[in-house]
Design an enzyme around this catalytic site. Structure first.
Site, PDB file in Angstrom:
ATOM      1  N   ASP A  56       0.851  -1.188   0.000  1.00  0.00           N
ATOM      2  CA  ASP A  56       0.000   0.000   0.000  1.00  0.00           C
ATOM      3  C   ASP A  56       0.886   1.236   0.000  1.00  0.00           C
ATOM      4  OD1 ASP A  56      -1.705   2.117   0.557  1.00  0.00           O
ATOM      5  OD2 ASP A  56      -2.835   1.035   2.092  1.00  0.00           O
ATOM      6  N   SER A 134      -2.875  15.878 -12.781  1.00  0.00           N
ATOM      7  CA  SER A 134      -4.077  15.789 -13.608  1.00  0.00           C
ATOM      8  C   SER A 134      -4.538  17.194 -13.941  1.00  0.00           C
ATOM      9  CB  SER A 134      -5.189  15.049 -12.861  1.00  0.00           C
ATOM     10  OG  SER A 134      -6.416  15.133 -13.568  1.00  0.00           O
ATOM     11  N   TYR A 147     -10.829  14.211  -5.728  1.00  0.00           N
ATOM     12  CA  TYR A 147      -9.743  13.997  -6.684  1.00  0.00           C
ATOM     13  C   TYR A 147      -9.146  15.328  -7.123  1.00  0.00           C
ATOM     14  CZ  TYR A 147      -7.323  12.210 -10.838  1.00  0.00           C
ATOM     15  OH  TYR A 147      -6.379  11.897 -11.790  1.00  0.00           O
ATOM     16  N   ALA A 149      -9.150  18.099  -5.477  1.00  0.00           N
ATOM     17  CA  ALA A 149      -8.430  18.662  -4.336  1.00  0.00           C
ATOM     18  C   ALA A 149      -7.067  17.995  -4.161  1.00  0.00           C
ATOM     19  CB  ALA A 149      -9.261  18.500  -3.062  1.00  0.00           C
ATOM     20  N   LYS A 151      -5.223  16.339  -6.447  1.00  0.00           N
ATOM     21  CA  LYS A 151      -4.306  16.639  -7.541  1.00  0.00           C
ATOM     22  C   LYS A 151      -3.866  18.097  -7.520  1.00  0.00           C
ATOM     23  CE  LYS A 151      -3.878  12.620  -9.516  1.00  0.00           C
ATOM     24  NZ  LYS A 151      -2.576  11.908  -9.553  1.00  0.00           N
TER      25      LYS A 151
END
Length: 261
Positions: A56, A134, A147, A149, A151
């Site tokens: 992980d 992204s 997502y 936030a 990136k």
């Protein structure tokens, strides 16, 4: 000899990056939470120049094991590619906060912490870091609040880090792809943390992961600082800055399926 560490290497963009790096002669240390697929990928490439360490990526102990393996097996680290990521498809108002925490941990905290831990090795080799961001870090995408936030945080962190590492000779490339045909979307989380049950909405062309991998490595070899591979998404980010009301209208039409009903 170039030693490359790639996170999220079992599928999608990570696997295409691993294949391309291996083809050019790199020695690889690959990690992914999907242990079974990762081992199969490494077997496909062959053990001579490849080592797999599943785990992980949010686990700090895995970071230490990865860096120890770099030093013990290969004696160095030249290129760290922070590729591992996760997303969600769910309206912010209906999403369990645990989903946001998980996305932030994988997409921002893990690459930031792994990179900081790797700096001694990277300084020795005057190496390079690649962070896969992204376009969602530059402009809002409905149904992807967590997502976007994460990136955005990733981009800001590594933009600052690049300047701070300049005197150490460590180079840093930030990649800002748009929609890719990878497993990150097929494994997107829903509002309750289980796999999202609805199809994703997109803007522009959905690109192939192999295409993205080739552009990324070319940009790294040219020592570029940023890569915006998709012109359509780059133009959309300008629209967001210049005419945000129009952007929201277009986004709301395109992403109607992501909105609360």
């Amino acid at each position: 000899m170039t030693v490359t560490l790639i996170t999220g290497a079992a599928n999608g963009l990570g696997w295409e990056l691993a294949r391309a790096c291996h083809a050019r002669g790199d020695h690889l240390l690959l990690t992914d939470i999907d242990a079974e697929t990762l081992q199969a990928r490494c077997a496909e490439l062959g053990a001579e120049r490849v080592q797999a360490l599943p785990g992980d990526i949010t686990d700090g102990e895995l970071h230490q094991r990865l860096l120890e393996a770099c030093r013990e097996r290969f004696g160095r680290l030249d290129l760290l590619i922070n590729n591992a990521g996760i997303t969600h498809r769910s309206p912010a108002t209906r999403t369990d906060p645990a989903v946001f925490r998980k996305v932030m941990a994988v997409d921002y905290q893990a690459p930031a912490e792994l990179t900081l831990a790797a700096l001694p090795l990277l300084r020795e080799s005057r190496g390079q870091v690649v962070a896969i961001g992204s376009m969602a870090g530059w402009m809002p995408v409905l149904g992807r609040a967590g997502y976007c936030a994460a990136k955005s945080a990733l981009g800001q962190f590594f933009e600052v880090l690049r300047a701070e590492l300049a005197l150490d000779g460590v180079r840093l490339l930030l990649v800002y792809p748009s929609f890719l045909d990878t497993s990150i979307e097929r494994h997107a989380l829903g509002a309750d943390g289980r796999p999202a049950g609805h199809a994703r909405s997109t803007i522009g062309k959905v690109r192939d992961a192999g295409w993205m991998a080739g552009l990324t490595l070319h940009a790294a070899e040219k020592n570029r600082e940023r890569l915006f591979p998709d012109r359509g998404s780059w133009l959309a980010s300008l629209l967001w800055r210049l005419a945000p009301s129009l952007y929201y209208r277009k986004m709301s039409q395109r992403f109607a399926g992501e909105l609360p009903r």
